[in-house]
Scaffold this active site. Structure first.
Site, PDB file in Angstrom:
ATOM      1  N   ASP A 134       0.847  -1.209   0.000  1.00  0.00           N
ATOM      2  CA  ASP A 134       0.000   0.000   0.000  1.00  0.00           C
ATOM      3  C   ASP A 134       0.875   1.249   0.000  1.00  0.00           C
ATOM      4  OD1 ASP A 134      -2.375   1.417  -0.077  1.00  0.00           O
ATOM      5  OD2 ASP A 134      -2.614   1.443   2.103  1.00  0.00           O
ATOM      6  N   LYS A 136       2.016   4.742  -1.088  1.00  0.00           N
ATOM      7  CA  LYS A 136       1.408   5.950  -1.643  1.00  0.00           C
ATOM      8  C   LYS A 136       1.894   7.134  -0.815  1.00  0.00           C
ATOM      9  CE  LYS A 136      -2.731   5.087   1.172  1.00  0.00           C
ATOM     10  NZ  LYS A 136      -4.190   4.897   1.162  1.00  0.00           N
ATOM     11  N   ASN A 139       1.216   7.459   2.888  1.00  0.00           N
ATOM     12  CA  ASN A 139       1.906   6.554   3.813  1.00  0.00           C
ATOM     13  C   ASN A 139       3.404   6.819   3.879  1.00  0.00           C
ATOM     14  OD1 ASN A 139      -0.458   5.263   4.512  1.00  0.00           O
ATOM     15  ND2 ASN A 139      -0.210   3.596   3.053  1.00  0.00           N
ATOM     16  N   ASP A 152       2.695   2.737   7.965  1.00  0.00           N
ATOM     17  CA  ASP A 152       1.458   1.998   7.689  1.00  0.00           C
ATOM     18  C   ASP A 152       1.671   0.685   6.952  1.00  0.00           C
ATOM     19  OD1 ASP A 152      -0.368   3.744   8.972  1.00  0.00           O
ATOM     20  OD2 ASP A 152      -0.218   5.122   7.290  1.00  0.00           O
ATOM     21  N   THR A 174      -4.504   0.901  -2.495  1.00  0.00           N
ATOM     22  CA  THR A 174      -5.308   2.036  -2.929  1.00  0.00           C
ATOM     23  C   THR A 174      -5.364   2.021  -4.448  1.00  0.00           C
ATOM     24  OG1 THR A 174      -4.574   3.263  -0.987  1.00  0.00           O
ATOM     25  CG2 THR A 174      -5.530   4.545  -2.796  1.00  0.00           C
TER      26      THR A 174
END
Length: 483
Positions: A134, A136, A139, A152, A174
């Site tokens: 994840d 991005k 994070n 995260d 995401t």
């Protein structure tokens, strides 16, 4: 309810609220003994139990016990009461990288610095068998020195989460940053999916907007699946070539992290960092993850598991990273076959692993010594070209039924050590090795039974575009305290 100025566990003074989500809130706090600023994430245990997120938290704890890197947010300790779980983390002042890029595109040199640090952290995670899944800008945090910190790990996965085909099958992440093979739900390599996400992050930093965006979610998925995007006219030819290789919709031909780091664009401006000396660090008591959720006593007591003399220590990530190349991005370009240590994971018990090492030592006529915490040293009986050959093995417990074992030369001739490893030690370890770290090979057996420590994440739908994840983020646990 925790209020500003209150003292937690007689150790931390709670400060202002930094952020709040569905299941957790984060406060600034001060360590009463050292005065150091920390961030404390407070998770409501009852809410977590109601929505069935216990397994996710346990998995994240297990993952983060493997990770300690300058570009990854560090968690100093985990504490628990009857109603709350507290994660005492590194305080990262600069906020999210998302806030910076939301104001517009970054200069190429600035974007390159963040990308270099991101790749360094992700490469280290992959070397530990951990995929983030994840990645991005939301994070990725920035500290007071404008250095990047990955946070995260709620969707992260360990290598042993793979099915028999050697691939991951959980759809998560995401949408705008997710690799095509994740959307297709046919099984994917988590490391290659992370590489794609790193490419999307780099594009966003340089462009100020997403490469794949559409008001129709299915149309956006179609564009992702075909790798359909356009470069802004200010992108340099070098970065265009690199991004085309990173955001290759075919994971089999997608560029590797090693080749990304070797690219002329990524190497540009890379500063040689000073070598960080090894610093002795006391290994904290093992964390009983189940005790965090079962702390129901009314007296202050430490929820710690008792360690037998021969039981391996919980993974001391500092010891591993202090002699890995993770501190220095340029050091990651060294040839892996020149390293003097190897690591493998095993789904056998510590006693089985130790017994196997003793058998090998006897067969090779090596003297064996034991230290507490799963550290063993084997020594030859005769002098070699450069003295007596010494081989150290250290066993780190990830869960009671899953271990990481490191084997390295402590003395003697390197060629003699490599010969012994290749001809004798590695073949003899075959029946207890789950996988040799850093080697791409398909596993022919079922993953180890990790119980509730490292469960398979259930299949779930991708969140809507732009939707913020509200999963509690954990990191390296040290100990738990129950009221």
């Amino acid at each position: 309810m925790e209020k500003k100025g209150c003292v937690l566990m007689q150790r931390y003074e709670l400060g202002r609220l930094l952020g709040q989500g569905t299941f957790a809130k984060v406060h600034h706090a001060r360590n009463l003994k050292t005065g150091m600023s920390v961030a404390i994430k407070i998770i409501d245990k009852e809410r977590v139990l109601k929505v069935g997120m216990i397994d996710q938290i346990k998995r994240e704890i297990s993952v983060m016990r493997l990770i300690r890197h300058p570009n990854v947010v560090e968690l100093y300790e985990v504490m628990a009461t009857k109603t709350k779980i507290y994660f005492v983390m590194e305080y990262v002042k600069g906020g999210e990288l998302f806030n910076k890029v939301s104001k517009g595109k970054l200069k190429e040199d600035v974007a390159r610095k963040y990308f270099q640090q991101l790749i360094s952290a992700v490469d280290y995670c992959h070397s530990r068998g951990v995929c983030h899944r994840d990645l991005k800008p939301e994070n990725l945090l920035l500290d007071e020195n404008e250095d990047l910190k990955v946070s995260d790990f709620g969707f992260s996965a360990l290598g042993e989460s793979k099915r028999q085909d050697g691939l991951l099958h959980t759809t998560c992440g995401t949408p705008a940053y997710v690799a095509p093979e994740v959307i297709n739900r046919k099984g994917y390599d988590g490391a290659k999916a992370d590489i794609w996400s790193c490419g999307v992050v780099l594009y966003v930093l340089l462009a100020g907007y997403l490469p794949f965006h559409d008001s129709n979610l299915m149309e956006m998925y179609r564009k992702i699946g075909k790798g359909e995007f356009k470069f802004p006219n200010w992108f340099s030819p070098e970065v265009r070539r690199l991004l085309s290789k990173i955001m290759d919709p075919n994971p089999n031909t997608r560029i590797s992290i090693a080749k990304i780091m070797q690219s002329s664009w990524c190497r540009k401006g890379l500063v040689q960092k000073p070598v960080i000396a090894e610093v002795p660090m006391k290994e904290p008591a093992p964390l009983d993850v189940d005790a965090i959720f079962g702390a129901n006593e009314d007296s202050n007591s430490s929820v710690e598991s008792k360690q037998e003399l021969s039981k391996p220590s919980n993974l001391n990530a500092f010891d591993i990273i202090s002699y890995s190349a993770g501190f220095d991005l340029s050091g990651l370009f060294e040839q892996t076959d020149q390293k003097k240590e190897v690591r493998f994971t095993s789904n056998k018990t510590a006693s089985t692993i130790i017994s196997k090492l003793e058998d090998i030592a006897k067969r090779l006529k090596l003297k064996i010594k034991k230290w507490d915490g799963g550290l063993l040293k084997m020594e030859g009986s005769t002098e070699g070209r450069k003295g007596v050959l010494g081989i150290e093995t250290e066993i780190f417990e990830i869960t009671p039924s899953f271990h990481l074992v490191e084997v390295k030369k402590s003395s003697g001739d390197t060629l003699e050590y490599r010969k012994a490893m290749k001809k004798d030690i590695r073949p003899a370890l075959k029946d207890i090795v789950w996988t040799w770290q850093g080697e791409e090979q398909q596993q022919q057996e079922e993953p180890p039974e990790l119980g509730q420590q490292l469960p398979q994440q259930q299949e779930q739908e991708l969140p809507q575009l732009g939707q913020q994840e509200q999963q509690p983020s954990l990191a390296i646990p040290v100990h738990a305290v129950a009221p």
